[in-house]
Design a protein around this motif. Structure first.
Motif, PDB file in Angstrom:
ATOM      1  N   TYR A  24       0.867  -1.178   0.000  1.00  0.00           N
ATOM      2  CA  TYR A  24       0.000   0.000   0.000  1.00  0.00           C
ATOM      3  C   TYR A  24       0.906   1.233   0.000  1.00  0.00           C
ATOM      4  CZ  TYR A  24      -3.546  -3.379   1.487  1.00  0.00           C
ATOM      5  OH  TYR A  24      -4.389  -4.463   1.567  1.00  0.00           O
ATOM      6  N   VAL A  25       0.688   2.130  -0.952  1.00  0.00           N
ATOM      7  CA  VAL A  25       1.597   3.251  -1.156  1.00  0.00           C
ATOM      8  C   VAL A  25       0.820   4.569  -1.125  1.00  0.00           C
ATOM      9  CG1 VAL A  25       3.329   4.280  -2.671  1.00  0.00           C
ATOM     10  CG2 VAL A  25       3.071   1.792  -2.593  1.00  0.00           C
ATOM     11  N   ASP A  26       1.386   5.542  -0.417  1.00  0.00           N
ATOM     12  CA  ASP A  26       0.927   6.938  -0.464  1.00  0.00           C
ATOM     13  C   ASP A  26       2.148   7.784  -0.799  1.00  0.00           C
ATOM     14  OD1 ASP A  26      -1.819   6.840   0.051  1.00  0.00           O
ATOM     15  OD2 ASP A  26      -1.480   6.564   2.192  1.00  0.00           O
ATOM     16  N   GLU A  27       2.300   8.126  -2.071  1.00  0.00           N
ATOM     17  CA  GLU A  27       3.473   8.873  -2.513  1.00  0.00           C
ATOM     18  C   GLU A  27       3.121  10.342  -2.666  1.00  0.00           C
ATOM     19  OE1 GLU A  27       7.060   8.467  -5.828  1.00  0.00           O
ATOM     20  OE2 GLU A  27       5.305   7.169  -5.910  1.00  0.00           O
ATOM     21  N   GLY A  28       3.949  11.200  -2.071  1.00  0.00           N
ATOM     22  CA  GLY A  28       3.681  12.635  -2.120  1.00  0.00           C
ATOM     23  C   GLY A  28       2.475  13.031  -1.307  1.00  0.00           C
ATOM     24  N   ARG A  29       2.220  12.318  -0.189  1.00  0.00           N
ATOM     25  CA  ARG A  29       1.052  12.583   0.641  1.00  0.00           C
ATOM     26  C   ARG A  29       1.485  13.004   2.041  1.00  0.00           C
ATOM     27  NH1 ARG A  29      -3.387  12.811  -2.730  1.00  0.00           N
ATOM     28  NH2 ARG A  29      -3.140  11.258  -4.357  1.00  0.00           N
ATOM     29  N   SER A  30       0.834  14.024   2.561  1.00  0.00           N
ATOM     30  CA  SER A  30       1.126  14.476   3.913  1.00  0.00           C
ATOM     31  C   SER A  30       0.588  13.469   4.921  1.00  0.00           C
ATOM     32  CB  SER A  30       0.491  15.844   4.151  1.00  0.00           C
ATOM     33  OG  SER A  30       0.563  16.209   5.511  1.00  0.00           O
ATOM     34  N   GLY A  31       1.274  13.351   6.048  1.00  0.00           N
ATOM     35  CA  GLY A  31       0.843  12.429   7.091  1.00  0.00           C
ATOM     36  C   GLY A  31       0.043  13.093   8.188  1.00  0.00           C
ATOM     37  N   LEU A  32      -0.420  14.341   7.975  1.00  0.00           N
ATOM     38  CA  LEU A  32      -1.133  15.063   9.020  1.00  0.00           C
ATOM     39  C   LEU A  32      -2.522  14.505   9.270  1.00  0.00           C
ATOM     40  CD1 LEU A  32      -0.125  18.718   8.132  1.00  0.00           C
ATOM     41  CD2 LEU A  32       0.718  17.329  10.019  1.00  0.00           C
ATOM     42  N   ARG A  33      -3.124  13.906   8.255  1.00  0.00           N
ATOM     43  CA  ARG A  33      -4.465  13.348   8.413  1.00  0.00           C
ATOM     44  C   ARG A  33      -4.647  12.228   7.414  1.00  0.00           C
ATOM     45  NH1 ARG A  33      -8.225  18.202   5.892  1.00  0.00           N
ATOM     46  NH2 ARG A  33      -6.952  18.623   4.045  1.00  0.00           N
ATOM     47  N   ILE A  34      -5.684  11.437   7.609  1.00  0.00           N
ATOM     48  CA  ILE A  34      -5.908  10.290   6.737  1.00  0.00           C
ATOM     49  C   ILE A  34      -6.560  10.717   5.421  1.00  0.00           C
ATOM     50  CG2 ILE A  34      -8.211   9.702   7.592  1.00  0.00           C
ATOM     51  CD1 ILE A  34      -7.330   6.738   7.441  1.00  0.00           C
ATOM     52  N   LYS A  35      -7.244  11.851   5.418  1.00  0.00           N
ATOM     53  CA  LYS A  35      -7.861  12.316   4.183  1.00  0.00           C
ATOM     54  C   LYS A  35      -6.785  12.604   3.141  1.00  0.00           C
ATOM     55  CE  LYS A  35     -10.990  15.845   2.349  1.00  0.00           C
ATOM     56  NZ  LYS A  35     -11.766  17.066   2.659  1.00  0.00           N
ATOM     57  N   GLY A  36      -7.000  12.147   1.927  1.00  0.00           N
ATOM     58  CA  GLY A  36      -6.022  12.338   0.872  1.00  0.00           C
ATOM     59  C   GLY A  36      -4.940  11.283   0.857  1.00  0.00           C
ATOM     60  N   ARG A  37      -5.090  10.207   1.650  1.00  0.00           N
ATOM     61  CA  ARG A  37      -4.113   9.115   1.654  1.00  0.00           C
ATOM     62  C   ARG A  37      -4.818   7.826   1.236  1.00  0.00           C
ATOM     63  NH1 ARG A  37      -1.431   9.510   7.527  1.00  0.00           N
ATOM     64  NH2 ARG A  37      -0.275   7.691   6.741  1.00  0.00           N
ATOM     65  N   PRO A  38      -5.010   7.614  -0.060  1.00  0.00           N
ATOM     66  CA  PRO A  38      -5.784   6.446  -0.527  1.00  0.00           C
ATOM     67  C   PRO A  38      -5.151   5.122  -0.132  1.00  0.00           C
ATOM     68  CG  PRO A  38      -4.656   7.517  -2.368  1.00  0.00           C
ATOM     69  CD  PRO A  38      -4.520   8.428  -1.186  1.00  0.00           C
ATOM     70  N   GLY A  39      -3.812   5.090  -0.014  1.00  0.00           N
ATOM     71  CA  GLY A  39      -3.155   3.841   0.349  1.00  0.00           C
ATOM     72  C   GLY A  39      -3.543   3.386   1.743  1.00  0.00           C
ATOM     73  N   LEU A  40      -3.472   4.281   2.731  1.00  0.00           N
ATOM     74  CA  LEU A  40      -3.828   3.931   4.102  1.00  0.00           C
ATOM     75  C   LEU A  40      -5.324   3.660   4.225  1.00  0.00           C
ATOM     76  CD1 LEU A  40      -2.952   3.558   7.004  1.00  0.00           C
ATOM     77  CD2 LEU A  40      -3.252   6.021   7.368  1.00  0.00           C
ATOM     78  N   ILE A  41      -6.138   4.419   3.511  1.00  0.00           N
ATOM     79  CA  ILE A  41      -7.589   4.188   3.550  1.00  0.00           C
ATOM     80  C   ILE A  41      -7.918   2.797   3.026  1.00  0.00           C
ATOM     81  CG2 ILE A  41      -9.788   4.934   2.569  1.00  0.00           C
ATOM     82  CD1 ILE A  41      -8.720   7.789   2.615  1.00  0.00           C
ATOM     83  N   GLU A  42      -7.293   2.408   1.904  1.00  0.00           N
ATOM     84  CA  GLU A  42      -7.537   1.074   1.345  1.00  0.00           C
ATOM     85  C   GLU A  42      -7.065  -0.012   2.314  1.00  0.00           C
ATOM     86  OE1 GLU A  42      -6.415  -1.616  -2.624  1.00  0.00           O
ATOM     87  OE2 GLU A  42      -5.493   0.360  -2.290  1.00  0.00           O
ATOM     88  N   LEU A  43      -5.928   0.219   2.969  1.00  0.00           N
ATOM     89  CA  LEU A  43      -5.411  -0.753   3.929  1.00  0.00           C
ATOM     90  C   LEU A  43      -6.392  -0.961   5.080  1.00  0.00           C
ATOM     91  CD1 LEU A  43      -3.241  -2.483   5.293  1.00  0.00           C
ATOM     92  CD2 LEU A  43      -2.153  -0.384   6.090  1.00  0.00           C
ATOM     93  N   ILE A  44      -6.887   0.118   5.666  1.00  0.00           N
ATOM     94  CA  ILE A  44      -7.829   0.008   6.771  1.00  0.00           C
ATOM     95  C   ILE A  44      -9.116  -0.686   6.321  1.00  0.00           C
ATOM     96  CG2 ILE A  44      -9.174   1.308   8.460  1.00  0.00           C
ATOM     97  CD1 ILE A  44      -6.197   1.321   9.012  1.00  0.00           C
ATOM     98  N   GLU A  45      -9.599  -0.364   5.125  1.00  0.00           N
ATOM     99  CA  GLU A  45     -10.828  -0.990   4.620  1.00  0.00           C
ATOM    100  C   GLU A  45     -10.636  -2.483   4.405  1.00  0.00           C
ATOM    101  OE1 GLU A  45     -11.777   1.186   1.122  1.00  0.00           O
ATOM    102  OE2 GLU A  45     -12.764   2.840   2.197  1.00  0.00           O
ATOM    103  N   ASP A  46      -9.489  -2.898   3.866  1.00  0.00           N
ATOM    104  CA  ASP A  46      -9.238  -4.326   3.658  1.00  0.00           C
ATOM    105  C   ASP A  46      -9.180  -5.073   4.984  1.00  0.00           C
ATOM    106  OD1 ASP A  46      -9.180  -3.895   0.977  1.00  0.00           O
ATOM    107  OD2 ASP A  46      -6.997  -3.993   0.756  1.00  0.00           O
ATOM    108  N   VAL A  47      -8.564  -4.465   5.979  1.00  0.00           N
ATOM    109  CA  VAL A  47      -8.455  -5.122   7.282  1.00  0.00           C
ATOM    110  C   VAL A  47      -9.824  -5.232   7.946  1.00  0.00           C
ATOM    111  CG1 VAL A  47      -7.521  -4.878   9.612  1.00  0.00           C
ATOM    112  CG2 VAL A  47      -6.053  -4.466   7.637  1.00  0.00           C
ATOM    113  N   GLU A  48     -10.613  -4.158   7.915  1.00  0.00           N
ATOM    114  CA  GLU A  48     -11.918  -4.172   8.586  1.00  0.00           C
ATOM    115  C   GLU A  48     -12.920  -5.078   7.873  1.00  0.00           C
ATOM    116  OE1 GLU A  48     -12.942  -0.338  11.055  1.00  0.00           O
ATOM    117  OE2 GLU A  48     -12.661   0.202   8.941  1.00  0.00           O
ATOM    118  N   SER A  49     -12.822  -5.197   6.566  1.00  0.00           N
ATOM    119  CA  SER A  49     -13.773  -6.030   5.814  1.00  0.00           C
ATOM    120  C   SER A  49     -13.429  -7.510   5.852  1.00  0.00           C
ATOM    121  CB  SER A  49     -13.826  -5.554   4.358  1.00  0.00           C
ATOM    122  OG  SER A  49     -12.562  -5.740   3.723  1.00  0.00           O
TER     123      SER A  49
END
Length: 552
Positions: free
Chosen positions: A59-84
């Protein structure tokens, strides 16, 4: 039986195999290259090899700020895969705590890790000196690391903002977008021009700077005309916008002008030679806020002026008068006074009466002008049913455009693309046809022929397929196909006698309209030879056999 396989009670082979499978999450913002994606992948691969793990997902978020989860599709996809429950791994490998995120609220970082843990997936930080085993020491270490990551972002934000303010105060451009009639020029440390920066381009070297300069002479003339119309002719935003679009003058986005663009130009100090920075700010990914004028950073005489400062000052005074904020009760009271004085209300009366807010202000406060009218007990004599049915007829226009697109692909071998909010078709980048809805106007007597009126928007090229409504304006009565070379104007007026003058083609239904469009394209040699099935009657049930009349 020394070589026999013994399965102990409670052993789950699938789970034991899954325990050796891991996913990796990597993130890089635009700050430190030591956190590059390649460096993180190399460190994670070494950790996986040392611990006998197989990396199965990345899961990759390239050129993404780590201040919040919004705008980080890699981390969002990771959390969704784990929860589902779709995750086929039991571990997530991350370079360090800061790559997981620099959340300003450290509990947010812990929350996302906790979600993974609750679903049976552990998070491991490969470059940290502690092991994330849930012990007291690891918990304290993670808490401190999360706080350090958040504080690092805060300190960096302060330093960057201070540096940008200093650069902006020297007259350089800070930020990418520019207004109409302006260009960005990259200069070196000796102020020598290097290149013009187009949209989406940025300077590469820290020693380089960006300055603004005037655009073309034609654009400068348009800007002066806007100020002249607003200051001397006292024209409204809508009137200025309409004149620009009728003259086929494109904006800096190559799109039609809107009402909001006009005050943006009128309040832009770039046109008198100044650069301004820090009008708004969004600190650490928070909500965008407007800063007070004393916090703005100005660079004076940084650009060759386009507008005379006296005219600009007069324009600011008029803008301030229009922006006066008064309570809603006061707005309605003033509207009621004007109604008693004039006997009626409309957009022109409101916009030209001193002391009244602009129509857009009433729409902003009350949702619509009709809602404001209802607050003072006034009912407009104007038929506003078209406002209530606008969404429905927009969907009908899109449906007709899609139906025509299917026929053009199947029978003409063309590849049309939907355009203009889905109500028009483009072929090879050129406008082919646009669908309009024409409302039938009330007749003045039995001897008068029916008339229709269609809002043309900003359409200036291509065929016009007009859907004429019946007397109730709830059903499509017939269709008219108009040629591209129709006289420009905001509205299209149609009547039975006007068809010959407009060289329009009458069509009883959608199938006839499609045939007329095909015949027009064939006559203009815009499509290949028609297939044989086009010359045969349409079969029952085929899209071309339907009349396409919309029903409410």
């Amino acid at each position: 039986m020394a070589n026999s396989l013994v399965l102990r009670k409670g052993t789950d082979l699938a789970r034991r195999v899954r325990a050796k499978r891991a996913a990796q999450y990597v993130r890089m913002s635009r700050d430190l290259q030591r956190y590059s994606i390649k460096n993180q992948l190399a460190a994670i691969a070494a950790y996986a090899q040392a611990n006998g793990l197989t990396i199965v997902r990345t899961y990759v978020d390239e050129g993404r700020s780590g201040l919040r989860i919004k705008g980080r599709p890699g981390l969002i996809e990771l959390i969704e895969d784990v929860e589902s429950g779709q995750a086929d791994f039991d571990q997530i490998l991350v370079y360090d705590v800061s790559r997981w995120g620099r959340f300003q609220d450290t509990d947010e970082s812990a929350y996302y890790e906790f979600l993974c843990k609750m679903n049976g997936v552990r998070v491991e930080y490969c470059a940290e000196i502690f092991k994330n085993d849930g012990s007291f020491l690891s918990g304290m270490a993670k808490y401190m690391k999360r706080g350090m990551a958040a504080e690092w972002s805060r300190e960096l934000g302060v330093k960057v903002h201070t540096g940008l303010c200093r650069v902006a105060g020297l007259g350089y451009r800070v930020g990418a977008p520019v207004g109409y009639g302006l260009r960005r020029i990259m200069v070196d440390e000796n102020e020598h021009p290097k290149a013009e920066l187009n949209k989406g381009q940025y300077k590469a070297l820290q020693s380089d700077r960006v300055r603004l300069r005037r655009g073309s002479a034609e654009e400068a003339a348009v800007i002066r005309c806007i100020f002249d119309q607003f200051v001397h002719a006292r024209r409204s935003y809508s009137e200025i916008r309409r004149d620009l679009n009728d003259a086929n003058i494109g904006s800096h986005n190559d799109r039609p002008w809107t009402d909001r663009m006009i005050p943006t130009i009128l309040s832009n100090e770039n046109y008198i030679g100044n650069t301004i920075y820090n009008r708004t700010s969004r600190r650490l990914g928070q909500k965008l806020v407007k800063n007070p004028s004393h916090a703005w950073v100005r660079g004076a005489a940084a650009i060759e002026p386009i507008i005379d400062p006296d005219i600009f000052t007069r324009a600011q005074k008029l803008l301030a008068e229009r922006r006066v904020e008064i309570p809603e009760d006061e707005m309605l009271m003033r509207l009621r006074v004007v109604l008693r004085r004039r006997g009626k209300l409309n957009s022109r009366i409101i916009n030209t009466t001193l002391g009244l807010n602009h129509v857009s202000s009433y729409v902003k406060h009350f949702g619509s002008l009709r809602n404001a009218y209802s607050q003072i007990g006034y009912v407009s004599p104007r038929d506003c049913d078209w406002l209530d049915t606008r969404k429905y007829w927009a969907s009908e226009q899109a449906r007709h455009a899609n139906e025509l697109a299917e026929v053009l692909r199947a029978d003409a071998g063309l590849q049309p693309e939907l355009a203009q909010d889905g109500i028009a078709l483009d072929v090879n980048g050129a406008r082919l046809v646009s669908f309009l809805v024409a409302r039938q106007l009330p007749t003045r007597g039995q001897d008068h022929a029916p008339q229709w009126k269609a809002y043309r928007r900003h359409i200036s090229s291509g065929l016009l397929a007009v859907m004429r409504l019946d007397v109730t304006n709830k059903t499509i009565e017939d269709y008219v196909l108009l040629p591209p070379k129709l006289r420009a104007g905001r509205y299209v007026w149609l009547s039975t006698g006007a068809l010959a003058r407009h060289r329009g083609v009458y069509c009883a239904g959608m199938s006839d309209l499609i045939k007329a469009i095909m015949a027009t394209l064939t006559a203009n040699h815009d499509v290949p030879a028609m297939s044989a099935r086009q010359n045969t009657p349409a079969k029952k049930g085929h899209p071309k056999a339907r009349n396409g009349r919309g029903r409410r």
